[in-house]
Design a protein around this motif. Structure first.
Motif, mmCIF file in Angstrom:
data_model
loop_
_atom_site.group_PDB
_atom_site.id
_atom_site.type_symbol
_atom_site.label_atom_id
_atom_site.label_comp_id
_atom_site.label_asym_id
_atom_site.label_seq_id
_atom_site.Cartn_x
_atom_site.Cartn_y
_atom_site.Cartn_z
ATOM 1 N N ALA A 266 -69.075 46.161 17.466
ATOM 2 C CA ALA A 266 -68.571 44.887 17.980
ATOM 3 C C ALA A 266 -69.194 43.721 17.222
ATOM 4 C CB ALA A 266 -68.864 44.769 19.473
ATOM 5 N N LEU A 268 -70.075 43.623 14.310
ATOM 6 C CA LEU A 268 -69.521 43.519 12.959
ATOM 7 C C LEU A 268 -68.087 43.005 12.981
ATOM 8 C CD1 LEU A 268 -70.944 46.822 11.488
ATOM 9 C CD2 LEU A 268 -71.610 44.511 10.844
ATOM 10 N N GLY A 269 -67.575 42.732 14.179
ATOM 11 C CA GLY A 269 -66.231 42.176 14.280
ATOM 12 C C GLY A 269 -65.130 43.219 14.350
ATOM 13 N N LEU A 270 -65.487 44.499 14.512
ATOM 14 C CA LEU A 270 -64.450 45.535 14.608
ATOM 15 C C LEU A 270 -63.735 45.423 15.952
ATOM 16 C CD1 LEU A 270 -66.107 46.776 12.209
ATOM 17 C CD2 LEU A 270 -65.500 49.006 13.107
#
Lengths: 367, 247
Positions: A266, A268-270
């Motif tokens: 999360a 890492l922006g996934l």
């Protein structure tokens, strides 16, 4: 007490730890209990092996003559029943003149299965290949086009039917299982509830009753004039049944993934789906390979239950072949051993493949 | 104030109905500021920084990160998270991916960067944390200190504006703490805004612009490191400092 530190050089072990003789010494004759167990085991083998070998091979009858078989009863196995009936057992009621069709269809499917087991072919186009081959298999078996005579699905049978049912239900059940397992952990209560109800309902009933419902009850709910092929209905039944069990296995794997993994993803922006696909599922599925393969193997054998809705796969076809012939009916044991060997060959390959997969997915854990 | 990259206004958070973990938090963080947050366990310091990238949701007040208010808007949060790197106590590397894959995952999947470019950038970051020779190994094959440096490199791969550190050295052997702190000190020179929960007071003195002391969900005291350590105002801070600096 204040001695200066002296490094000690590594040296070889004083007694041999590896190799054949040390292995035997250690594993078979290490201590008196171990030795007694080994000797007992040897005694059992020596006592039982010769009569077994005699019955199975040396005194067995291989000619397809029921009188010779009858006279050799209790002394030797009657493999003549296989010589005589193998076509019926393996291919069921499929028309004799057309038997090349299930043969080729099965070879195609098996070839694709083996092909799909190889890691370097795990590419998106493999899914397309599956579609093509499965379509081809159905056309080949069913006919009605390209000059092939029509063979209705209730005449399909034997090993081709077993392989087809098992393969297709495994292929469809697995993705359903993953989605249901994820759904059971969803934050949305509606999705969670639907998944829980599905799993618990299906797990609460025997496969036989699912098949029964698929085959006899389901058509009652269809609008008049619409009929779905019995094979398809049974396939859906087995698929939904196995998916429920597999979903729970997959969920077990999902539970084992630490929360930190999804948090790291999360940060890492996934997105949710990226996280599941790249982080959670690869690790979760790797953990449950033995359980999943267990399920695949039991699906393969559970296909034998479709006999109750008059589809004669391997086990059913064997019964059909022998029950209809009074001369050969007494030799069911041999016929059972024969199909057991076929089942075993498939299931054992699956379990070996599972071990290989385990090794592949655990590469990252080797220190 | 336009130059504040992070802003907490009267933020309150509860775990369940009764555990009031953050109480009326007001905090303005300037662009490029380096803040160390310390306090006893259970004081809410980890929760505070986890609110910055919404790993935790707050129930009252307003949190703004680089102009975006943190709400239930998933897309907005994902956008903020691309600008906020985070390093965890337990590293949280992806054990099934190699070190290099850990670093390239987000740039290729989130940032839509071509693979070759992502790998080149990842190798630069690995060089920065002095671990480029381990790129093809799996995380579990590395020592704790190495893993944490990989985790820092992974966070840097998205060129974040803000870096959050949640007790980055607490799970490490004493010998490995230094190698991680050295890397963090170097980062301080890059101009990235840093929020760091840690009890490494040497690190706080060396790099922080501000030290915040928290207890029972409140910010008790904040000051520049020199004042904070030499002249703490509240008794609670003095008590805490005497315990962690006393030996």
């Amino acid at each position: 007490m204040s001695a200066v530190f002296q490094p000690i050089a590594a040296r070889e072990a004083p007694i041999k730890m590896e190799g054949f003789v040390p292995w035997i010494k250690h594993n078979l004759f290490g201590g008196w209990r171990n030795t007694v167990a080994t000797l007992l085991g040897l005694a059992v083998i020596v006592h039982w092996l010769p009569p077994l070998a005699n019955w199975l091979l040396f005194k067995a009858v291989f000619v397809p003559d029921s009188d010779v078989c009858q006279s050799a009863r209790e002394i030797g196995a009657c493999w003549g029943v296989i010589t005589e009936k193998h076509r019926l057992i393996i291919l069921g009621r499929y028309p004799l003149a057309e038997q090349w069709r299930p043969e080729i269809a099965t070879l195609l499917l098996m070839g694709l299965l083996i092909f799909s087991c190889i890691r370097k072919f795990w590419k998106p186009w493999l899914a397309l290949l599956w579609l093509v081959v499965v379509a081809l298999v159905f056309v080949l078996m069913g006919g009605g086009v390209a000059g092939l005579t029509r063979v209705s699905t209730d005449q399909w049978g034997g090993l081709p039917l077993t392989i087809m049912l098992a393969t297709l239900s495994i292929v469809f059940a697995f993705p359903i299982a993953v989605v249901v397992a994820l759904g059971r952990r969803s934050k949305l209560p509606a999705i969670r509830t639907v998944c829980v109800i599905y799993v618990e309902l299906i797990r609460g009933v025997p496969l036989i009753s699912v098949l029964f419902m698929a085959s006899f009850m389901f058509p009652l709910f269809m609008p008049p004039g619409v009929s779905i092929d019995v094979l398809l209905r049974v396939l859906v039944g087995i698929t939904l049944f196995s998916a429920a069990y597999m979903a729970e296995i997959v969920r077990g794997g999902l539970q084992a993934i630490p929360k930190g993994q999804t948090e790291a993803a999360a940060t890492l922006g996934l997105s949710y789906w990226q996280t599941q696909r790249k982080i959670v599922l690869p690790q979760a599925l790797a953990l449950v390979v033995p359980g999943i393969m267990n399920n695949f193997i039991s699906i393969f054998k559970d296909t034998s239950l479709v006999t109750i809705v008059s589809l004669y796969e391997l086990t059913g076809a064997m019964g059909l072949a022998l029950n209809s012939d009074a001369n050969w009916r007494p030799f069911k044991l041999e016929a059972y051993l024969f199909i057991a060997a076929i089942y075993f060959a498939f299931c054992f390959s699956m379990s070996r493949y599972s071990l290989w997969i385990e090794k592949q997915v655990n590469r990252s854990k080797v220190r | 104030m336009a130059d504040n990259i992070i802003s907490f206004e009267k933020v309150n958070k509860w775990y369940g109905n009764n555990f009031h973990v953050l109480r009326d938090i007001d905090l303005q963080v300037a662009r490029g500021e380096r803040i160390v947050i310390c306090g006893p366990s259970g004081s809410g310091k980890s929760t505070l920084i986890r609110c910055v990238n919404r790993l935790e949701e707050h129930q009252e007040g307003k949190i703004t990160v680089d102009g975006t208010e943190m709400t239930d808007d998933v897309k907005a949060i994902e956008a903020v998270r691309k600008e906020v790197g985070m390093v965890f106590q337990q590293f949280n590397l992806f054990p099934h991916l190699t070190v290099l894959e850990n670093l390239t995952l987000a740039p290729t999947w989130v940032g839509k960067m071509p693979k070759a470019e992502a790998e080149e950038k990842a190798m630069q970051q690995l060089k920065r944390v002095r671990i480029s020779e381990q790129a093809q190994k799996f995380p579990l094959q590395l020592s704790g200190g190495q893993q944490q440096r990989v985790a820092i490199a992974r966070a840097l791969c998205l060129t974040p504006k803000i870096m959050l550190f949640d007790e980055p050295t607490s799970a490490l052997d004493p010998e490995m703490i230094k190698e991680v702190l050295d890397v963090m000190v170097e980062l301080a020179g890059l101009g990235i805004t840093m929020l760091c929960v840690t009890h490494e007071m040497g690190f706080a003195k060396a790099v922080a612009n501000r030290v915040i002391f928290m207890d029972q969900g409140q910010i008790i005291e904040q000051n520049n490191p020199h004042e904070f350590f030499s002249n703490p105002k509240s008794d609670r801070t003095k008590d805490f400092l005497s315990k962690i600096l006393g030996h």
